[in-house]
Design a protein around this motif. Structure first.
Motif, mmCIF file in Angstrom:
data_model
loop_
_atom_site.group_PDB
_atom_site.id
_atom_site.type_symbol
_atom_site.label_atom_id
_atom_site.label_comp_id
_atom_site.label_asym_id
_atom_site.label_seq_id
_atom_site.Cartn_x
_atom_site.Cartn_y
_atom_site.Cartn_z
ATOM 1 N N GLY A 97 0.969 -1.091 -0.005
ATOM 2 C CA GLY A 97 0.127 -0.038 -0.072
ATOM 3 C C GLY A 97 0.920 1.321 -0.048
ATOM 4 O O GLY A 97 2.002 1.076 0.574
ATOM 5 N N HIS A 98 0.492 2.248 -0.485
ATOM 6 C CA HIS A 98 1.172 3.653 -0.637
ATOM 7 C C HIS A 98 0.435 4.623 -1.036
ATOM 8 O O HIS A 98 -0.645 4.576 -1.289
ATOM 9 C CB HIS A 98 2.390 3.317 -1.970
ATOM 10 N N PHE A 99 0.881 5.984 -0.752
ATOM 11 C CA PHE A 99 0.272 7.134 -1.156
ATOM 12 C C PHE A 99 0.355 7.162 -2.806
ATOM 13 O O PHE A 99 1.650 7.177 -3.089
ATOM 14 C CB PHE A 99 1.025 8.325 -0.432
ATOM 15 N N PRO A 100 -0.616 7.475 -3.462
ATOM 16 C CA PRO A 100 -0.324 7.750 -5.050
ATOM 17 C C PRO A 100 0.658 8.810 -5.294
ATOM 18 O O PRO A 100 0.871 9.938 -4.348
ATOM 19 C CB PRO A 100 -1.647 8.107 -5.526
ATOM 20 N N HIS A 101 1.373 8.901 -6.271
ATOM 21 C CA HIS A 101 2.509 9.632 -6.412
ATOM 22 C C HIS A 101 1.954 11.200 -6.474
ATOM 23 O O HIS A 101 2.598 11.980 -5.776
ATOM 24 C CB HIS A 101 3.021 9.369 -7.728
ATOM 25 N N ALA A 102 1.074 11.412 -7.075
ATOM 26 C CA ALA A 102 0.397 12.750 -7.115
ATOM 27 C C ALA A 102 -0.127 13.492 -5.841
ATOM 28 O O ALA A 102 -0.037 14.489 -5.505
ATOM 29 C CB ALA A 102 -0.817 12.879 -8.266
ATOM 30 N N PHE A 103 -0.642 12.564 -4.824
ATOM 31 C CA PHE A 103 -1.038 12.935 -3.686
ATOM 32 C C PHE A 103 0.218 13.205 -2.783
ATOM 33 O O PHE A 103 0.144 14.150 -2.006
ATOM 34 C CB PHE A 103 -1.967 11.888 -2.946
ATOM 35 N N ALA A 104 1.141 12.278 -2.880
ATOM 36 C CA ALA A 104 2.274 12.547 -2.103
ATOM 37 C C ALA A 104 3.138 13.785 -2.449
ATOM 38 O O ALA A 104 3.574 14.463 -1.631
ATOM 39 C CB ALA A 104 3.207 11.445 -2.143
ATOM 40 N N GLN A 105 3.158 14.208 -3.549
ATOM 41 C CA GLN A 105 3.715 15.393 -4.290
ATOM 42 C C GLN A 105 2.903 16.524 -3.621
ATOM 43 O O GLN A 105 3.463 17.625 -3.193
ATOM 44 C CB GLN A 105 3.857 15.248 -5.653
ATOM 45 N N ALA A 106 1.762 16.404 -3.888
ATOM 46 C CA ALA A 106 0.841 17.630 -3.374
ATOM 47 C C ALA A 106 0.895 17.858 -1.731
ATOM 48 O O ALA A 106 0.946 18.957 -1.182
ATOM 49 C CB ALA A 106 -0.823 17.436 -3.771
ATOM 50 N N LEU A 107 0.955 16.702 -1.102
ATOM 51 C CA LEU A 107 1.139 16.776 0.411
ATOM 52 C C LEU A 107 2.439 17.446 0.968
ATOM 53 O O LEU A 107 2.629 18.251 1.769
ATOM 54 C CB LEU A 107 0.911 15.386 1.003
ATOM 55 N N GLN A 108 3.446 17.055 0.121
ATOM 56 C CA GLN A 108 4.735 17.513 0.104
ATOM 57 C C GLN A 108 5.077 19.032 0.013
ATOM 58 O O GLN A 108 5.463 19.775 0.586
ATOM 59 C CB GLN A 108 6.047 16.814 -0.657
ATOM 60 N N ASP A 109 4.226 19.314 -1.177
ATOM 61 C CA ASP A 109 4.380 20.881 -1.570
ATOM 62 C C ASP A 109 3.442 21.752 -0.622
ATOM 63 O O ASP A 109 3.947 22.861 -0.339
ATOM 64 C CB ASP A 109 3.624 20.863 -2.832
ATOM 65 N N ASP A 110 2.392 21.053 0.007
ATOM 66 C CA ASP A 110 1.651 21.916 0.891
ATOM 67 C C ASP A 110 1.043 20.979 1.913
ATOM 68 O O ASP A 110 0.084 20.694 1.952
ATOM 69 C CB ASP A 110 0.476 22.617 0.219
ATOM 70 N N PRO A 111 1.946 20.500 2.946
ATOM 71 C CA PRO A 111 1.342 19.866 4.229
ATOM 72 C C PRO A 111 0.268 20.267 4.771
ATOM 73 O O PRO A 111 -0.567 19.493 5.377
ATOM 74 C CB PRO A 111 2.484 19.777 5.048
ATOM 75 N N GLY A 112 -0.067 21.561 4.880
ATOM 76 C CA GLY A 112 -1.147 22.058 5.675
ATOM 77 C C GLY A 112 -2.443 21.821 4.898
ATOM 78 O O GLY A 112 -3.638 22.076 5.549
ATOM 79 N N ALA A 113 -2.336 21.550 3.668
ATOM 80 C CA ALA A 113 -3.801 21.384 2.968
ATOM 81 C C ALA A 113 -4.624 20.051 3.508
ATOM 82 O O ALA A 113 -5.671 20.394 3.129
ATOM 83 C CB ALA A 113 -3.359 21.205 1.384
ATOM 84 N N ILE A 114 -4.097 19.418 3.870
ATOM 85 C CA ILE A 114 -4.857 18.038 4.493
ATOM 86 C C ILE A 114 -5.616 18.386 5.958
ATOM 87 O O ILE A 114 -6.362 17.676 6.602
ATOM 88 C CB ILE A 114 -4.130 16.962 4.668
ATOM 89 N N THR A 115 -5.203 19.541 6.697
ATOM 90 C CA THR A 115 -5.375 19.591 7.913
ATOM 91 C C THR A 115 -6.975 19.975 8.500
ATOM 92 O O THR A 115 -7.419 20.303 9.523
ATOM 93 C CB THR A 115 -4.632 20.780 8.786
ATOM 94 N N GLN A 116 -7.751 20.131 7.288
ATOM 95 C CA GLN A 116 -9.232 20.134 7.522
ATOM 96 C C GLN A 116 -9.881 19.004 7.699
ATOM 97 O O GLN A 116 -10.712 18.903 8.610
ATOM 98 C CB GLN A 116 -10.068 21.220 6.249
#
Length: 226
Positions: A155-174
């Motif tokens: 199991g893994h984070f999809p590449h696009a998701f991992a990249q977006a999370l790396q670029d903006d870690p705070g985007a997931i905090t809602q």
């Protein structure tokens, strides 16, 4: 092709998916199929159960894979974990497994519903319901004593998701919703064919893991994100 809902509950499901999209769009926008996920009113997920042995789709195999990660006689119980990948792997195993000899279709349906987040504005129960065989199909499968077990490979984070999370870690905090892609193998057996057959499976799940509570399932994506 997506089907338009003709009953009153359809509108509420669309609003719920729209809210999900608003909450996680900043993180998941690069994932192919997200738009379909938050706007669809029908359509099956990638984890559709195998048909009964009268018309099997699983490729023939001398034996199911060794060391399955699920025990088919047990109804699936969600793990208590804060790790979205660990939870996603467990959820995929639950969605790919069933035992018509041990419990009823309503019991399995209720058990899988229990994996969903209690935050109704994010939960997509319809995507999970579509994984459960219909009562008619279940009856036919039960007459053949059909069961399926799952072995999870990774199991893994999809590449696009991992990249977006790396670029903006705070985007997931809602909403704290993570995309998790899981691959493995489903083994199917039935009366008169204990060896059964096996096929490779992959799915992308949306998993909610808030810091103050264990992870929960949000829903099943309509397509697999690499």
């Amino acid at each position: 092709m997506a089907q338009h809902s003709t009953h009153p509950g359809g509108a509420s499901r669309v609003r719920r998916r729209a809210l999900l999209g608003t909450a996680v769009l900043a993180v998941l926008v690069a994932l192919a199929g997200l738009a379909a996920y938050v706007t669809r009113e029908g359509g099956g997920p990638t984890g559709t159960p195998a048909p009964p042995p009268s018309s099997p789709t699983a490729s023939s195999s001398s034996a199911p894979p060794s060391g399955p990660h699920t025990r088919p006689r047990d109804l699936p119980v969600p793990p208590k974990t804060h790790d979205p990948i660990k939870y996603g792997k467990a959820a995929a195993a639950a969605l790919w497994s069933y035992d018509t000899r041990a419990y009823s279709q309503p019991e399995l349906h209720k058990a899988l519903r229990g994996w969903l987040t209690t935050e109704s504005k994010y939960a997509d129960p319809a995507s999970v319901d579509k994984v459960v065989p219909s009562p008619v199909l279940w009856k036919e499968m039960a007459s053949n004593k059909q069961l399926a077990t799952a072995k999870i490979n990774e199991g893994h984070f999809p590449h696009a998701f991992a990249q977006a999370l790396q670029d903006d870690p705070g985007a997931i905090t809602q909403a704290y919703v993570y995309a998790v892609t899981v691959s493995g193998k489903q083994s199917i057996a039935w009366k008169g064919s204990p060896a059964g057959g096996a096929e490779s499976r992959s799915t992308t799940l949306a998993v909610q893991c808030r810091p103050d509570r264990p992870c929960a399932l949000v829903g099943v994506m309509p397509s697999v994100a690499p």
